[in-house]
Design a protein around this motif. Structure first.
Motif, short mmCIF file in Angstrom:
data_model
loop_
_atom_site.label_atom_id
_atom_site.label_comp_id
_atom_site.label_asym_id
_atom_site.label_seq_id
_atom_site.Cartn_x
_atom_site.Cartn_y
_atom_site.Cartn_z
N ILE A 1 5.49 26.51 7.37
CA ILE A 1 6.78 25.85 7.61
C ILE A 1 6.62 24.78 8.67
CG2 ILE A 1 9.10 26.19 8.55
CD1 ILE A 1 9.08 28.96 7.14
N ALA A 2 5.89 25.06 9.75
CA ALA A 2 5.68 24.07 10.81
C ALA A 2 4.95 22.85 10.25
CB ALA A 2 4.88 24.69 11.95
N ALA A 3 3.98 23.05 9.38
CA ALA A 3 3.28 21.92 8.77
C ALA A 3 4.23 21.11 7.89
CB ALA A 3 2.09 22.43 7.95
N TYR A 4 5.09 21.80 7.16
CA TYR A 4 6.05 21.10 6.31
C TYR A 4 7.07 20.32 7.14
CZ TYR A 4 9.43 19.97 2.75
OH TYR A 4 10.28 19.28 1.93
N ILE A 5 7.48 20.87 8.27
CA ILE A 5 8.40 20.15 9.17
C ILE A 5 7.74 18.86 9.62
CG2 ILE A 5 9.50 20.19 11.45
CD1 ILE A 5 10.01 23.21 10.95
N ARG A 6 6.46 18.92 9.97
CA ARG A 6 5.72 17.71 10.35
C ARG A 6 5.71 16.70 9.20
NH1 ARG A 6 6.29 17.62 15.04
NH2 ARG A 6 4.79 18.42 16.49
N ALA A 7 5.51 17.17 7.97
CA ALA A 7 5.52 16.28 6.81
C ALA A 7 6.90 15.65 6.63
CB ALA A 7 5.11 17.04 5.55
N LEU A 8 7.97 16.45 6.84
CA LEU A 8 9.33 15.90 6.77
C LEU A 8 9.53 14.81 7.82
CD1 LEU A 8 11.79 18.91 6.32
CD2 LEU A 8 11.42 17.00 4.76
N GLN A 9 9.06 15.08 9.02
CA GLN A 9 9.21 14.11 10.09
C GLN A 9 8.47 12.81 9.76
OE1 GLN A 9 7.77 16.56 13.31
NE2 GLN A 9 9.85 16.95 14.05
N LEU A 10 7.28 12.93 9.23
CA LEU A 10 6.52 11.74 8.86
C LEU A 10 7.18 10.99 7.72
CD1 LEU A 10 2.88 13.13 9.10
CD2 LEU A 10 3.95 11.45 10.61
N SER A 11 7.69 11.73 6.74
CA SER A 11 8.29 11.07 5.58
C SER A 11 9.57 10.33 5.94
CB SER A 11 8.59 12.10 4.49
OG SER A 11 9.69 12.91 4.84
N GLN A 12 10.36 10.86 6.85
CA GLN A 12 11.62 10.24 7.20
C GLN A 12 11.45 9.10 8.20
OE1 GLN A 12 14.66 11.19 5.64
NE2 GLN A 12 13.06 12.14 4.40
N GLY A 13 10.32 9.08 8.87
CA GLY A 13 10.09 8.02 9.85
C GLY A 13 9.06 7.00 9.40
N ALA A 14 8.66 7.06 8.15
CA ALA A 14 7.61 6.17 7.66
C ALA A 14 8.12 4.74 7.54
CB ALA A 14 7.08 6.65 6.32
N ARG A 15 7.22 3.78 7.80
CA ARG A 15 7.51 2.36 7.63
C ARG A 15 6.57 1.80 6.59
NH1 ARG A 15 6.58 0.47 13.59
NH2 ARG A 15 4.63 1.30 12.88
N VAL A 16 6.98 0.76 5.95
CA VAL A 16 6.14 0.12 4.93
C VAL A 16 4.84 -0.36 5.55
CG1 VAL A 16 6.01 -1.81 3.31
CG2 VAL A 16 8.12 -0.51 3.53
N ALA A 17 4.89 -0.83 6.78
CA ALA A 17 3.69 -1.35 7.44
C ALA A 17 2.67 -0.25 7.72
CB ALA A 17 4.08 -2.03 8.75
N ASP A 18 3.12 1.02 7.72
CA ASP A 18 2.21 2.13 7.99
C ASP A 18 1.34 2.47 6.79
OD1 ASP A 18 3.27 2.36 10.51
OD2 ASP A 18 4.68 3.96 9.94
N VAL A 19 1.68 1.97 5.61
CA VAL A 19 0.94 2.30 4.40
C VAL A 19 0.13 1.09 3.97
CG1 VAL A 19 1.11 3.15 2.03
CG2 VAL A 19 2.80 3.85 3.74
N PRO A 20 -1.19 1.12 4.13
CA PRO A 20 -2.00 -0.04 3.76
C PRO A 20 -2.02 -0.24 2.25
CG PRO A 20 -3.41 1.78 4.42
CD PRO A 20 -1.99 2.20 4.67
N ASN A 21 -2.03 -1.47 1.83
CA ASN A 21 -2.10 -1.87 0.42
C ASN A 21 -0.96 -1.28 -0.41
OD1 ASN A 21 -4.55 -3.14 1.10
ND2 ASN A 21 -5.66 -1.22 0.75
N LEU A 22 0.20 -1.17 0.16
CA LEU A 22 1.34 -0.59 -0.55
C LEU A 22 1.71 -1.42 -1.77
CD1 LEU A 22 3.51 1.59 -0.68
CD2 LEU A 22 4.94 0.11 0.71
N SER A 23 1.66 -2.73 -1.64
CA SER A 23 2.06 -3.57 -2.77
C SER A 23 1.14 -3.37 -3.98
CB SER A 23 2.09 -5.04 -2.37
OG SER A 23 0.79 -5.44 -1.96
N GLU A 24 -0.11 -3.01 -3.74
CA GLU A 24 -1.04 -2.74 -4.84
C GLU A 24 -0.75 -1.41 -5.52
OE1 GLU A 24 -4.92 -2.94 -3.17
OE2 GLU A 24 -4.62 -4.97 -2.41
N ARG A 25 -0.13 -0.47 -4.83
CA ARG A 25 0.14 0.85 -5.38
C ARG A 25 1.46 0.91 -6.15
NH1 ARG A 25 -1.49 4.84 -0.42
NH2 ARG A 25 -3.56 3.96 -0.07
N LEU A 26 2.40 0.02 -5.82
CA LEU A 26 3.69 0.03 -6.48
C LEU A 26 3.57 -0.63 -7.84
CD1 LEU A 26 6.05 -0.91 -3.54
CD2 LEU A 26 5.73 1.33 -4.57
N PRO A 27 4.18 -0.06 -8.89
CA PRO A 27 4.10 -0.70 -10.22
C PRO A 27 4.94 -1.95 -10.29
CG PRO A 27 5.30 1.41 -10.32
CD PRO A 27 4.84 1.21 -8.92
#
Length: 173
Positions: free
Chosen positions: A147-173
């Protein structure tokens, strides 16, 4: 011999004293006692007594497991069962119980809880905090870490920025 057998059975049954088992001398729970110097019939546990399973639980709580997809999947499942009624599916503290008039728990996305360690979440699940009661009897130590690991994943998912994901435009269809 045939006439003696029923007589012997009758004597054996008559000798059974069912009352002595029900009327034996004993102390009821929390009854004062003159037998012990402290006046209590409840005796304290001997020094060094360890309940069955306590050492294994302590070992499981001492070290965080490696975060794997399986651990996160288990954490998501357990979070949905035990945590989401209060904390909501996204961890903002907007679960079903809040809509029923109970106090809202803190959001996992607050600065204070983003800075908290995973051990903090495990300790809160174990001991409770504020109006939250302990889930130690309901959630195993391994599931607390999940559960603690999943809470960390929730925190990361809700606070993510597009700039944090390299090559995002290549991954999006």
């Amino acid at each position: 011999m045939r006439r003696a057998a029923p007589l012997l059975i009758l004597l054996a049954v008559a000798a059974c004293d069912d009352q002595s088992m029900r009327l034996q001398k004993r102390y009821e729970t929390e009854t004062p006692s003159l037998l012990w110097p402290d006046g209590s019939s409840a005796r304290p546990l001997p020094a060094g007594t360890v309940a069955h399973g306590d050492l294994e639980r302590e070992r499981a709580l001492a070290q965080a497991p490696a975060v794997t997809p399986e651990l996160l999947a288990r954490g998501r499942e357990r979070f949905g069962i035990f945590c989401s009624p209060c904390h909501g599916l996204s961890g903002y503290g907007d679960g079903m119980i809040v809509s029923r008039g109970f106090p809202a728990p803190p959001s996992y996305h607050s600065a204070r809880l983003r800075a908290a360690t995973a051990q903090h979440f495990v300790d809160v699940i174990t001991n409770g905090y504020g109006v939250m009661y302990s889930y130690a009897a309901r959630v195993s130590p391994e599931d607390r870490w999940a559960i603690a690991a999943y809470i960390r994943a929730l925190q990361l998912s809700q606070g993510a920025r597009v700039a944090d994901v390299p090559n995002l435009s290549e991954r999006l269809p």
